[in-house]
Write a protein that holds these residues in place. Structure first.
Motif, PDB file in Angstrom:
ATOM      1  N   ASN A 221     -25.361 -11.776  26.606  1.00 18.89           N
ATOM      2  CA  ASN A 221     -25.494 -13.082  27.254  1.00 18.89           C
ATOM      3  C   ASN A 221     -25.661 -14.177  26.224  1.00 18.89           C
ATOM      4  O   ASN A 221     -25.016 -15.224  26.278  1.00 18.89           O
ATOM      5  CB  ASN A 221     -26.715 -13.079  28.177  1.00 18.89           C
ATOM      6  CG  ASN A 221     -26.375 -12.722  29.611  1.00 18.89           C
ATOM      7  OD1 ASN A 221     -25.237 -12.837  30.032  1.00 18.89           O
ATOM      8  ND2 ASN A 221     -27.369 -12.281  30.349  1.00 18.89           N
ATOM      9  N   ALA A 222     -26.560 -13.942  25.271  1.00 18.77           N
ATOM     10  CA  ALA A 222     -26.855 -14.943  24.253  1.00 18.77           C
ATOM     11  C   ALA A 222     -25.635 -15.215  23.378  1.00 18.77           C
ATOM     12  O   ALA A 222     -25.322 -16.365  23.063  1.00 18.77           O
ATOM     13  CB  ALA A 222     -28.035 -14.493  23.399  1.00 18.77           C
ATOM     14  N   GLU A 223     -24.940 -14.159  22.982  1.00 22.76           N
ATOM     15  CA  GLU A 223     -23.736 -14.332  22.165  1.00 22.76           C
ATOM     16  C   GLU A 223     -22.672 -15.105  22.932  1.00 22.76           C
ATOM     17  O   GLU A 223     -21.999 -15.980  22.376  1.00 22.76           O
ATOM     18  CB  GLU A 223     -23.195 -12.972  21.735  1.00 22.76           C
ATOM     19  CG  GLU A 223     -24.028 -12.272  20.684  1.00 22.76           C
ATOM     20  CD  GLU A 223     -23.408 -10.975  20.219  1.00 22.76           C
ATOM     21  OE1 GLU A 223     -23.190 -10.827  19.013  1.00 22.76           O
ATOM     22  OE2 GLU A 223     -23.127 -10.098  21.066  1.00 22.76           O
ATOM     23  N   ALA A 224     -22.506 -14.783  24.214  1.00 21.33           N
ATOM     24  CA  ALA A 224     -21.493 -15.449  25.032  1.00 21.33           C
ATOM     25  C   ALA A 224     -21.797 -16.927  25.199  1.00 21.33           C
ATOM     26  O   ALA A 224     -20.884 -17.740  25.352  1.00 21.33           O
ATOM     27  CB  ALA A 224     -21.393 -14.779  26.404  1.00 21.33           C
ATOM     28  N   GLN A 225     -23.080 -17.290  25.160  1.00 16.45           N
ATOM     29  CA  GLN A 225     -23.468 -18.690  25.308  1.00 16.45           C
ATOM     30  C   GLN A 225     -23.519 -19.420  23.975  1.00 16.45           C
ATOM     31  O   GLN A 225     -23.921 -20.582  23.901  1.00 16.45           O
ATOM     32  CB  GLN A 225     -24.826 -18.784  26.013  1.00 16.45           C
ATOM     33  CG  GLN A 225     -24.773 -18.349  27.473  1.00 16.45           C
ATOM     34  CD  GLN A 225     -26.046 -18.704  28.219  1.00 16.45           C
ATOM     35  OE1 GLN A 225     -26.672 -19.719  27.953  1.00 16.45           O
ATOM     36  NE2 GLN A 225     -26.414 -17.870  29.163  1.00 16.45           N
ATOM     37  N   GLY A 226     -23.100 -18.736  22.896  1.00 15.41           N
ATOM     38  CA  GLY A 226     -22.982 -19.400  21.603  1.00 15.41           C
ATOM     39  C   GLY A 226     -24.222 -19.355  20.733  1.00 15.41           C
ATOM     40  O   GLY A 226     -24.292 -20.058  19.716  1.00 15.41           O
TER      41      GLY A 226
ATOM     42  N   TYR B  87     -21.584 -12.483  30.339  1.00 15.60           N
ATOM     43  CA  TYR B  87     -22.501 -13.034  31.335  1.00 15.60           C
ATOM     44  C   TYR B  87     -22.889 -14.450  30.955  1.00 15.60           C
ATOM     45  O   TYR B  87     -24.053 -14.806  30.914  1.00 15.60           O
ATOM     46  CB  TYR B  87     -23.751 -12.147  31.417  1.00 15.60           C
ATOM     47  CG  TYR B  87     -23.444 -10.733  31.814  1.00 15.60           C
ATOM     48  CD1 TYR B  87     -23.550 -10.324  33.138  1.00 15.60           C
ATOM     49  CD2 TYR B  87     -23.038  -9.797  30.861  1.00 15.60           C
ATOM     50  CE1 TYR B  87     -23.271  -9.024  33.508  1.00 15.60           C
ATOM     51  CE2 TYR B  87     -22.754  -8.493  31.231  1.00 15.60           C
ATOM     52  CZ  TYR B  87     -22.876  -8.111  32.541  1.00 15.60           C
ATOM     53  OH  TYR B  87     -22.586  -6.822  32.900  1.00 15.60           O
ATOM     54  N   HIS B  88     -21.859 -15.253  30.654  1.00 14.81           N
ATOM     55  CA  HIS B  88     -22.140 -16.580  30.125  1.00 14.81           C
ATOM     56  C   HIS B  88     -22.411 -17.609  31.211  1.00 14.81           C
ATOM     57  O   HIS B  88     -22.820 -18.717  30.924  1.00 14.81           O
ATOM     58  CB  HIS B  88     -20.976 -17.059  29.258  1.00 14.81           C
ATOM     59  CG  HIS B  88     -19.666 -17.147  30.000  1.00 14.81           C
ATOM     60  ND1 HIS B  88     -18.842 -16.070  30.173  1.00 14.81           N
ATOM     61  CD2 HIS B  88     -19.081 -18.186  30.629  1.00 14.81           C
ATOM     62  CE1 HIS B  88     -17.765 -16.444  30.863  1.00 14.81           C
ATOM     63  NE2 HIS B  88     -17.896 -17.706  31.148  1.00 14.81           N
ATOM     64  N   ARG B  89     -22.175 -17.229  32.481  1.00 19.12           N
ATOM     65  CA  ARG B  89     -22.412 -18.213  33.542  1.00 19.12           C
ATOM     66  C   ARG B  89     -23.893 -18.562  33.585  1.00 19.12           C
ATOM     67  O   ARG B  89     -24.758 -17.698  33.620  1.00 19.12           O
ATOM     68  CB  ARG B  89     -21.994 -17.630  34.901  1.00 19.12           C
ATOM     69  CG  ARG B  89     -22.216 -18.598  36.064  1.00 19.12           C
ATOM     70  CD  ARG B  89     -21.622 -17.995  37.328  1.00 19.12           C
ATOM     71  NE  ARG B  89     -22.241 -16.742  37.671  1.00 19.12           N
ATOM     72  CZ  ARG B  89     -23.345 -16.639  38.411  1.00 19.12           C
ATOM     73  NH1 ARG B  89     -23.960 -17.734  38.846  1.00 19.12           N
ATOM     74  NH2 ARG B  89     -23.859 -15.452  38.712  1.00 19.12           N
ATOM     75  N   GLU B  90     -24.158 -19.838  33.580  1.00 12.87           N
ATOM     76  CA  GLU B  90     -25.540 -20.270  33.593  1.00 12.87           C
ATOM     77  C   GLU B  90     -26.068 -20.227  35.017  1.00 12.87           C
ATOM     78  O   GLU B  90     -25.693 -21.012  35.874  1.00 12.87           O
ATOM     79  CB  GLU B  90     -25.678 -21.691  33.016  1.00 12.87           C
ATOM     80  CG  GLU B  90     -25.353 -21.752  31.541  1.00 12.87           C
ATOM     81  CD  GLU B  90     -25.699 -23.086  30.946  1.00 12.87           C
ATOM     82  OE1 GLU B  90     -26.089 -23.995  31.716  1.00 12.87           O
ATOM     83  OE2 GLU B  90     -25.563 -23.240  29.722  1.00 12.87           O
ATOM     84  N   GLU B  91     -26.974 -19.278  35.256  1.00 13.86           N
ATOM     85  CA  GLU B  91     -27.566 -19.157  36.572  1.00 13.86           C
ATOM     86  C   GLU B  91     -28.695 -20.172  36.709  1.00 13.86           C
ATOM     87  O   GLU B  91     -29.382 -20.499  35.741  1.00 13.86           O
ATOM     88  CB  GLU B  91     -28.103 -17.737  36.754  1.00 13.86           C
ATOM     89  CG  GLU B  91     -27.006 -16.686  36.663  1.00 13.86           C
ATOM     90  CD  GLU B  91     -27.562 -15.283  36.762  1.00 13.86           C
ATOM     91  OE1 GLU B  91     -28.788 -15.155  36.979  1.00 13.86           O
ATOM     92  OE2 GLU B  91     -26.779 -14.340  36.634  1.00 13.86           O
ATOM     93  N   PRO B  92     -28.901 -20.655  37.924  1.00 15.13           N
ATOM     94  CA  PRO B  92     -29.977 -21.625  38.099  1.00 15.13           C
ATOM     95  C   PRO B  92     -31.327 -21.010  37.777  1.00 15.13           C
ATOM     96  O   PRO B  92     -31.597 -19.865  38.081  1.00 15.13           O
ATOM     97  CB  PRO B  92     -29.867 -21.989  39.597  1.00 15.13           C
ATOM     98  CG  PRO B  92     -29.139 -20.850  40.217  1.00 15.13           C
ATOM     99  CD  PRO B  92     -28.207 -20.338  39.169  1.00 15.13           C
TER     100      PRO B  92
END
Length: 228
Positions: free
Chosen positions: A88-93, A203-208
């Motif tokens: 997740n962290a890698e996918a979000q940069g 899992y890069h979609r930012e969930e609320p």
């Protein structure tokens, strides 16, 4: 009602200014680790409170820095929640480093114990944190016997998906070479095995973020202050 550990980071209210200033956030596991770190000046430290990094954590951290140093027990070979959090962290940069050991090369104590013994050991450990790929490789080779065919296969299961996720071709070529040399096989074999791996779902979609009821029910003009 006020506390949901998967959506909040302990100590962030005291750490956020230091995280922004140093452009780096150190994530530890427990409350005491954070308290001890702050007492001796390592104020860019927060706690995940015993959980792997969640999407909610990452959304919050993204506001302050994209550089993370993870300093809690992680079994990348077997803990799917840990791998999911890192992915997740890698996918979000995020740029991720891992504190793998303290001082003498073995991870025997919690950060709080190390800081109590000698804050300089903790500082050196954070400064020497490994890149995520170094950590994956070291963890894989510690988990399986690279001298046996079965061990080589197990190591490949851990490291190859991580290499597959690398976007930069030069970086990917570097780790293909490293893995081939450490396993004693031709690079062509590694490339062939990489080709078999399907692209992993990211899992890069930012969930609320789930907010505590106290914030949700607060007047609108007070919510921003509470969130800060």
């Amino acid at each position: 009602m006020l506390y949901e550990k998967s959506g909040l980071l302990y100590g962030l209210h005291n750490a956020k200014l230091s995280v922004r200033k140093q452009n780096q956030c150190v994530v530890v596991e427990g409350y005491t680790d954070v308290i001890m770190a702050h007492q001796v000046g390592f104020e860019n430290t927060v706690a995940a409170s015993g959980t792997a990094l969640t999407s909610q954590h990452l959304v919050i951290l993204k506001r302050y820095s994209e550089n993370l140093v993870l300093a809690f027990d992680m079994d990348v070979a077997g803990d799917s929640a840990t791998k999911r959090g890192i992915n997740n962290a890698e996918a979000q940069g995020f740029n991720i480093k891992i504190v793998g050991s303290y001082g003498d090369g073995e991870k025997k104590s919690d950060p709080a114990d190390i800081i109590l013994k000698d804050p300089k050991i903790w500082e050196a450990s954070v400064n020497k944190a490994k890149s995520i790929m170094d950590y994956y490789v070291d963890s894989a080779f510690a988990h399986a016997n690279s001298a046996t065919p079965e061990g080589k296969k197990e190591i490949g299961k851990i490291v190859l998906p991580a290499i597959k996720r690398l976007v930069n071709n030069i970086e990917q070529a570097h780790w293909i070479k490293v893995l081939a040399e450490k396993l004693g096989v031709n690079e062509e074999v590694i490339v062939q095995e990489l080709a078999k791996i399907k692209e992993e779902k990211t899992y890069h979609r930012e969930e609320p973020v789930s907010l505590p009821p106290a914030i949700v029910s607060a007047p609108q003009n007070q919510r921003k202050k509470l969130l800060e």
